[in-house]
Design an enzyme around this catalytic site. Structure first.
Site, PDB file in Angstrom:
ATOM      1  N   ASP A   1      10.121  10.756  -6.937  1.00  0.00           N
ATOM      2  CA  ASP A   1      10.077  10.005  -5.682  1.00  0.00           C
ATOM      3  C   ASP A   1      11.003   8.795  -5.768  1.00  0.00           C
ATOM      4  O   ASP A   1      10.636   7.685  -5.363  1.00  0.00           O
ATOM      5  CB  ASP A   1       8.648   9.560  -5.363  1.00  0.00           C
ATOM      6  CG  ASP A   1       8.489   9.143  -3.898  1.00  0.00           C
ATOM      7  OD1 ASP A   1       9.302   9.590  -3.063  1.00  0.00           O
ATOM      8  OD2 ASP A   1       7.559   8.372  -3.592  1.00  0.00           O
TER       9      ASP A   1
ATOM     10  N   GLU B   1       0.850  -1.188   0.000  1.00  0.00           N
ATOM     11  CA  GLU B   1       0.000   0.000   0.000  1.00  0.00           C
ATOM     12  C   GLU B   1       0.882   1.233   0.000  1.00  0.00           C
ATOM     13  O   GLU B   1       1.856   1.308   0.758  1.00  0.00           O
ATOM     14  CB  GLU B   1      -0.920  -0.004   1.215  1.00  0.00           C
ATOM     15  CG  GLU B   1      -1.956   1.113   1.186  1.00  0.00           C
ATOM     16  CD  GLU B   1      -3.020   0.901   2.246  1.00  0.00           C
ATOM     17  OE1 GLU B   1      -3.976   1.687   2.285  1.00  0.00           O
ATOM     18  OE2 GLU B   1      -2.883  -0.046   3.035  1.00  0.00           O
TER      19      GLU B   1
ATOM     20  N   MET C   1      -0.576   6.478  -3.248  1.00  0.00           N
ATOM     21  CA  MET C   1      -1.499   6.620  -4.362  1.00  0.00           C
ATOM     22  C   MET C   1      -2.339   5.384  -4.630  1.00  0.00           C
ATOM     23  O   MET C   1      -3.021   5.305  -5.640  1.00  0.00           O
ATOM     24  CB  MET C   1      -0.719   6.989  -5.631  1.00  0.00           C
ATOM     25  CG  MET C   1      -0.174   8.403  -5.618  1.00  0.00           C
ATOM     26  SD  MET C   1      -1.481   9.644  -5.482  1.00  0.00           S
ATOM     27  CE  MET C   1      -2.313   9.417  -7.045  1.00  0.00           C
ATOM     28  N   GLY C   2      -2.327   4.394  -3.766  1.00  0.00           N
ATOM     29  CA  GLY C   2      -3.185   3.245  -4.001  1.00  0.00           C
ATOM     30  C   GLY C   2      -2.707   1.993  -3.290  1.00  0.00           C
ATOM     31  O   GLY C   2      -1.682   1.984  -2.607  1.00  0.00           O
TER      32      GLY C   2
END
Length: 571
Positions: A369, A254, A257-258
């Site tokens: 990122d 997890e 963003m999802g």
């Protein structure tokens, strides 16, 4: 009801026939997905589940019958034997022993190998019937005369519990459960009738046997209802976990963003990971960013970038995309479990990451990122060992501002504080590919030394270090000599001024190739590491994991709150 989908297929100049494995779920009818294409995989899964449940059935009943056998024989040794038969050779005790051995055999046999579905079905039916035949013998082999309870009642209790418990444990259709239950319950009606003929007047056996038959019929009905409920719930769960041609199997990670699930395709045996944005997270802007993430990432085809197969959105608003499943470990786990890496391996990993970034930067995409948790190390890919895959383009920025649509806010710092470039803190709207190179240098520093470039008590302190504090030489942090060319390159990537860093990811690649003072990390080295040390580390990777600090803070808050940087860097 199965949701319908709409989505888009990854673009390519190849003919449509070459994309049968990338077809969007919405382009095939749901009925075809669930019956034709999914048949081999679902049949094998159902067979394995049935074998597992039969083993559980044997295990449970072995425990029950073994407990009765032990308790009965212990009681025989503790109680006086005045006028009672020898319990060890009593027919009822022998029936319990036979049931114990039979269920033990079922449990042990089903734990080995892979049985065919036909063999499992025959075993299921025969075990139920034989067990109930043995239990029905209790009516004709009563316990000693001073034992409480009616022998026919004990036989009925044992058999009805067996039938109902089997319906709960073993997956079966209601009709099959009802049919098998009736067949299994017939013997006890006969033994009850014979027992009543011996113990009652001539007119009583038919009436009493009829009551026994009614109890058996009730047990068969209850068992079939239990099968219907459990079988139906399992089918409902399977359908609820289906996204078009993909069936979700297990949550594996997890991120911001999802959520990522391991999944299987209806027609392909290739392992797949599905990332989705649940409705509770789906604000309009977040959903747009999530969809934009996959659209941008699907434009990339570098072997060190995670491959996107297809994507879509359910009628319930759940957006998802399917990507290649990576079984390995991320660099953060690598360092946590194995410590600092050899310089050759650091160069090996950075070359792959730089190659992935070079392609992304060439089409105007910045990852923003890059961090160890977003680089997955796979033991073997395409015949090559130790392959690095860059994942989670959730914060990616498209340099084409019109395509960006304003979704990347200029007043928000996005990324992970431990790997943020100074310009991403000061002026996020000005970042370019060199910001990724700063993060790449921080990842290389982490791999080489086993420590982060900067540490701090909070996000503000870490950001202050990135803005003002020169990074220590890797040899100083590691406590031993390191190849000077590699150390110089990492420190060049960590320059505060973007103009003093390598100008591009391709330039970084060229500089890595010039690190001739580094002993190369060869294929044999990689294979030996994975065979001797890596196998215990392999796991299903999360797309991204938790980070020590918040991944998004406002630029104005940092510029307002941090003061002069500390005089020393924590080590």
């Amino acid at each position: 009801m199965k949701p319908r989908f709409h989505g888009a297929r990854r673009r390519s100049g190849l003919p449509h026939a070459a994309y049968t494995d990338r077809t969007m779920p919405g382009l095939a009818t749901p009925r075809q997905d669930s019956t034709v294409g999914n048949a081999p995989l679902e049949a094998d899964s159902a067979r394995a589940f049935l074998q597992e449940r039969l083993a559980l059935y044997g295990k449970v009943f072995f425990g029950i019958t073994f407990a009765f056998y032990v308790v009965g024989n212990l009681a025989e040794g503790l109680l006086p034997k005045d006028g009672r038969s020898d319990w060890a050779r009593h027919p009822a005790n022998l029936l319990v022993l036979a049931s114990t051995l039979l269920t033990l055999g079922l449990w042990l046999a089903c734990r080995r190998g892979a049985w065919s579905e036909a063999a499992l079905r025959v075993t299921d039916a025969s075990m139920l019937i034989v067990t109930c035949v043995l239990c029905s013998g209790f009516a004709l082999a009563p316990f000693p005369v001073d034992a409480p309870g009616d022998p026919r009642a004990r036989a009925l209790l044992a058999i009805t519990n067996t039938v109902i418990t089997r319906a709960i444990l073993v997956p079966s259709t209601p009709l099959r459960t009802f049919t098998l239950s009736l067949l299994a319950l017939v013997p006890v009606v006969g033994t009850c009738y014979l027992s009543y003929r011996v113990a009652a007047d001539p007119g009583a056996p038919p009436v009493l046997a009829t009551f026994a038959a009614l109890w058996c019929l009730c047990a068969a009905v209850v068992a079939s209802v239990a099968s219907r409920v459990i079988y139906g719930l399992r089918q409902a769960v399977r359908e609820a976990r289906r996204l078009g041609q993909y069936v979700l199997e297990e949550k594996i990670g997890e991120g911001a963003m999802g959520t990522v699930y391991r999944a299987r395709h209806a027609m392909l045996r290739r392992p797949t990971a599905v990332k989705l944005l649940p409705p509770e997270r789906a604000g309009a802007e977040r959903l747009e960013r999530f969809e934009r993430e996959v659209q941008l990432t699907s434009r990339l085809s570098h072997p060190n970038t995670v491959a996107i197969f297809d994507y879509g959105r359910t009628t319930d608003g759940v957006f998802y995309y399917a990507m290649e499943y990576l079984e390995g470990l991320n660099l953060e786990e690598l360092i946590r479990r194995d410590g600092p890496q050899p310089p050759g391996r650091v160069v090996h990993v950075l070359r792959q990451v730089a190659g992935s970034l070079a392609e992304a930067h060439a089409v105007g995409l910045i990852h923003r990122d890059i961090k160890p948790a977003n680089i997955i190390l796979v033991p073997l890919r395409g015949g090559a060992p130790d392959v690095a895959k860059v994942v989670d383009f959730g914060l990616v920025k498209d340099l084409d501002q019109e395509a960006d649509g304003g979704l990347t806010h200029t007043d928000t710092i996005t990324g992970t504080p431990l790997y943020l470039s100074p310009e991403a803190i000061r002026a996020p709207e000005t970042v370019d590919g060199r910001s990724d190179l700063y993060s790449c240098g921080a990842v290389g520093y982490f791999l080489l030394t086993g420590t982060h470039v900067f540490a701090g008590r909070n996000v503000v302190e870490i950001c202050g270090h990135h803005l003002h504090t020169p990074p220590p030489h890797p040899a100083e942090r590691l406590g031993r000599e390191v190849p000077e060319k590699l150390a110089f390159l990492l420190l060049a990537c960590l320059e505060k001024d973007p103009g003093r860093r390598p100008p591009s990811a391709r330039a970084l690649l060229a500089s890595l190739d010039r690190c001739d003072d580094v002993s190369p990390w060869t294929e044999p080295d990689a294979r030996v590491w994975w065979s001797e040390r890596g196998e215990g580390y392999r796991r299903r990777p999360a797309d991204s994991g938790p980070v020590p600090f918040a991944s998004s803070i406002t630029a104005s808050a940092v510029q307002r709150d941090f003061g002069p940087p500390p005089r020393s860097v924590p080590r």
